[in-house]
Every structure is written in C-alpha cells, then in structure tokens.
Design a protein around this motif. Structure first.
Motif, PDB file in Angstrom:
ATOM      1  N   HIS A  63       0.787  -1.095  -0.048  1.00  0.00           N
ATOM      2  CA  HIS A  63      -0.006   0.048   0.101  1.00  0.00           C
ATOM      3  C   HIS A  63       0.870   1.163  -0.167  1.00  0.00           C
ATOM      4  O   HIS A  63       1.968   1.198   0.662  1.00  0.00           O
ATOM      5  CB  HIS A  63      -0.901   0.088   1.172  1.00  0.00           C
ATOM      6  CG  HIS A  63      -1.935  -0.978   1.121  1.00  0.00           C
ATOM      7  ND1 HIS A  63      -1.808  -2.210   1.284  1.00  0.00           N
ATOM      8  CD2 HIS A  63      -3.241  -0.643   1.086  1.00  0.00           C
ATOM      9  CE1 HIS A  63      -2.711  -2.869   1.448  1.00  0.00           C
ATOM     10  NE2 HIS A  63      -3.888  -1.846   0.948  1.00  0.00           N
ATOM     11  N   ARG A  64       0.607   2.245  -0.779  1.00  0.00           N
ATOM     12  CA  ARG A  64       1.040   3.444  -0.966  1.00  0.00           C
ATOM     13  C   ARG A  64       0.137   4.684  -0.522  1.00  0.00           C
ATOM     14  O   ARG A  64      -0.967   4.424  -0.752  1.00  0.00           O
ATOM     15  CB  ARG A  64       1.868   3.814  -2.046  1.00  0.00           C
ATOM     16  CG  ARG A  64       2.999   2.739  -2.379  1.00  0.00           C
ATOM     17  CD  ARG A  64       3.694   3.121  -3.763  1.00  0.00           C
ATOM     18  NE  ARG A  64       2.735   2.677  -4.795  1.00  0.00           N
ATOM     19  CZ  ARG A  64       3.025   3.184  -6.319  1.00  0.00           C
ATOM     20  NH1 ARG A  64       4.201   3.671  -6.501  1.00  0.00           N
ATOM     21  NH2 ARG A  64       1.923   2.795  -6.946  1.00  0.00           N
ATOM     22  N   ALA A  65       0.582   5.639   0.027  1.00  0.00           N
ATOM     23  CA  ALA A  65      -0.304   6.842   0.175  1.00  0.00           C
ATOM     24  C   ALA A  65       0.571   7.973   0.502  1.00  0.00           C
ATOM     25  O   ALA A  65       1.993   7.806   0.636  1.00  0.00           O
ATOM     26  CB  ALA A  65      -1.278   6.602   1.680  1.00  0.00           C
ATOM     27  N   THR A  66       0.155   9.339   0.651  1.00  0.00           N
ATOM     28  CA  THR A  66       0.898  10.622   0.915  1.00  0.00           C
ATOM     29  C   THR A  66       0.329  11.162   1.991  1.00  0.00           C
ATOM     30  O   THR A  66      -1.018  11.145   2.276  1.00  0.00           O
ATOM     31  CB  THR A  66       0.894  11.203  -0.359  1.00  0.00           C
ATOM     32  OG1 THR A  66      -0.270  11.707  -0.801  1.00  0.00           O
ATOM     33  CG2 THR A  66       1.798  10.788  -1.519  1.00  0.00           C
ATOM     34  N   LYS A  67       0.975  12.041   2.707  1.00  0.00           N
ATOM     35  CA  LYS A  67       0.420  13.086   3.818  1.00  0.00           C
ATOM     36  C   LYS A  67       0.160  14.214   2.999  1.00  0.00           C
ATOM     37  O   LYS A  67       0.778  14.908   2.415  1.00  0.00           O
ATOM     38  CB  LYS A  67       1.693  13.379   4.770  1.00  0.00           C
ATOM     39  CG  LYS A  67       1.091  14.172   5.958  1.00  0.00           C
ATOM     40  CD  LYS A  67       2.179  14.506   6.825  1.00  0.00           C
ATOM     41  CE  LYS A  67       1.748  15.196   8.042  1.00  0.00           C
ATOM     42  NZ  LYS A  67       2.753  15.305   9.173  1.00  0.00           N
TER      43      LYS A  67
END
Length: 254
Positions: free
Chosen positions: A228-232
């Motif tokens: 899983h990848r995400a950004t702040k």
C-alpha cells in the motif's frame, strides 16, 4: 517441547517483543525459507515504491534486524531502523553498525513531528496492538507531501489459490518452522495473525480513515502480499476535512 515464547492475537506489546527477541538470531533465514525466497523480491518492490533519494530521511518501522533498511543505507539514503524488539535490534546492529537502530513502539514513536520524508513498515503492522494509532503516528512524523509504504500479508485474489495458501499457513508452515527455528510456536502465532488480518481493501480504508490520501495498492504473488502507498496531505488539504475518496490501484503481479 518448545520452550520459546509465543504471543497471543491480543498482541500485548511486551509479549510480541519478547517473542521476536526469542527468534531474532535465525529470523531472516527462516523467513527466506518459509517464503520460498520471495521476501527479497517483496523488499525490492517496497524499496522502489518509497523511491528514496540521497538527502532524504527514511523511517523503517518494524525493521527487525535491518534487512529492510539495508537497501536505503547502501544507496546513500539516511535511514532509521526502528523496532520494539531489542533482540532484533542487537542482531541488526552487530551486522550493520552503520545503520541507526532505535528502539520504539509504533503507537508512540520517539520522533518529532514531520521528521521524515517517508515512513515504511513491512510485515509489522499486523503485530501492532493498535494499527490505527500506529498509522496516525506515522502520519505525524512524516513531512507534508511525504510517503507511506506498507507491505503486509493479505488475501490472495484467486479463491483456489487463497484456499491453498491458508492450508499452507496452518499445516505446512509449523512443521517447517519446527525444523528451522528454535521457537516454532512463534510461527504458529505469525500464521494465525496473517489469517486474522484484514484484506487489501480493508487496509486501504484504514489508511484513508487515519488521514492519509492518494491511497493505492499493488498485489504481489497473487495477493499473498499487498504493498500500500499513500501520501501525507499538505496543511491546506488536511484542514479541508476527512478524505472522502480512496483511490486504489490493483495490479496483480507474479
């Protein structure tokens, strides 16, 4: 009879840490054996997803003996390997004295706000007593616009493959662990924790609920593992309210 320690699925931090202390000396060898050598490929995918560059600072949580942190150090990237198992950290520090190993609980990270360009955790989030709090802590210590990369065991997308995989976990894994590990009971816990863990979509929902945006994932080995990848969000986006939509990318591989 094994004299090793085994944590329960209640995941009391001290019990889990003690269990990992017990298996630390042969942990990486046994992992490679049980995964049929796939752990190296999975680590490479995580490293590429983080996309770290020299000058950036990376936090590698549940780093264990540091095998997941090594690629960053080898690439000239500043990396902090954090784990709550002192036994794991000692083994890692003996092998890689150049890496910064720090003891810490994922639910109460010993780092200042916005300290890292990216935070990654591989096969450790399911062992945390409060995954939501851990994801929120990871958000806190990441710089706005920074990345989160989570690799975790998941649910195979093909029903037949899923059945075969679960049979392997509960029937084949313990006997292999008995031959290769000083504490096979620990691997029974690990198999049970994988079975009890939510699937790819549920974990993506959790990540979005805990404040991250642009959530997507990639299936590896038919969904045995999902990265899983995400950004702040930047402050303006963070103040606009809860994330309403989670963007997911499903790409089965291998």
């Amino acid at each position: 009879m094994s004299t090793g320690k085994r944590a329960s699925l209640q995941k009391v931090p001290g019990d889990v840490a003690s269990m990992f202390d017990d298996v630390a000396p042969r942990y990486d060898v046994v992992n490679d054996l049980l995964s049929l050598g796939q752990t190296r490929r999975w680590r490479k995918v995580v490293f590429d997803a983080v996309g770290a560059k020299p000058g950036q600072r990376i936090l590698d949580l549940a780093a264990g003996t540091g095998t997941s942190a090594e690629p960053y150090a080898d690439a000239g990237v500043e990396v902090v390997a954090c784990d709550f198992s002192l036994g794991m950290l000692r083994v890692g520090k003996r092998r890689r004295p150049d890496i910064d190993f720090i003891a810490g609980d994922a639910t109460r990270l010993p780092f200042a706000d916005s300290s890292f360009d990216a935070v990654t955790i591989s096969f450790g989030l399911r062992n945390v007593s409060d995954p939501h709090r851990a994801l929120q802590e990871m958000l806190r210590v990441t710089k706005p616009g920074g990345k989160l990369v989570v690799a975790e065991f998941s649910s195979p997308v093909n029903p037949m493959w899923r059945t075969m995989y679960l049979e392997y976990l509960m029937r084949a894994l313990p006997p292999i662990a008995r031959k290769a590990s000083s504490n096979p009971d620990a691997y029974v816990y690990l198999a049970e924790s994988i079975r009890a863990w939510p699937d790819q979509d549920h974990l993506a929902d959790w990540i979005g609920e805990d404040g991250w945006e642009n959530v997507e994932y990639r299936n590896l080995s038919g969904g045995i593992v999902a990265v899983h990848r995400a950004t702040k969000p930047f402050p303006a986006a963070a103040q606009s309210g809860p994330v309403e939509k989670i963007r997911r990318a499903r790409r089965a591989a291998g």
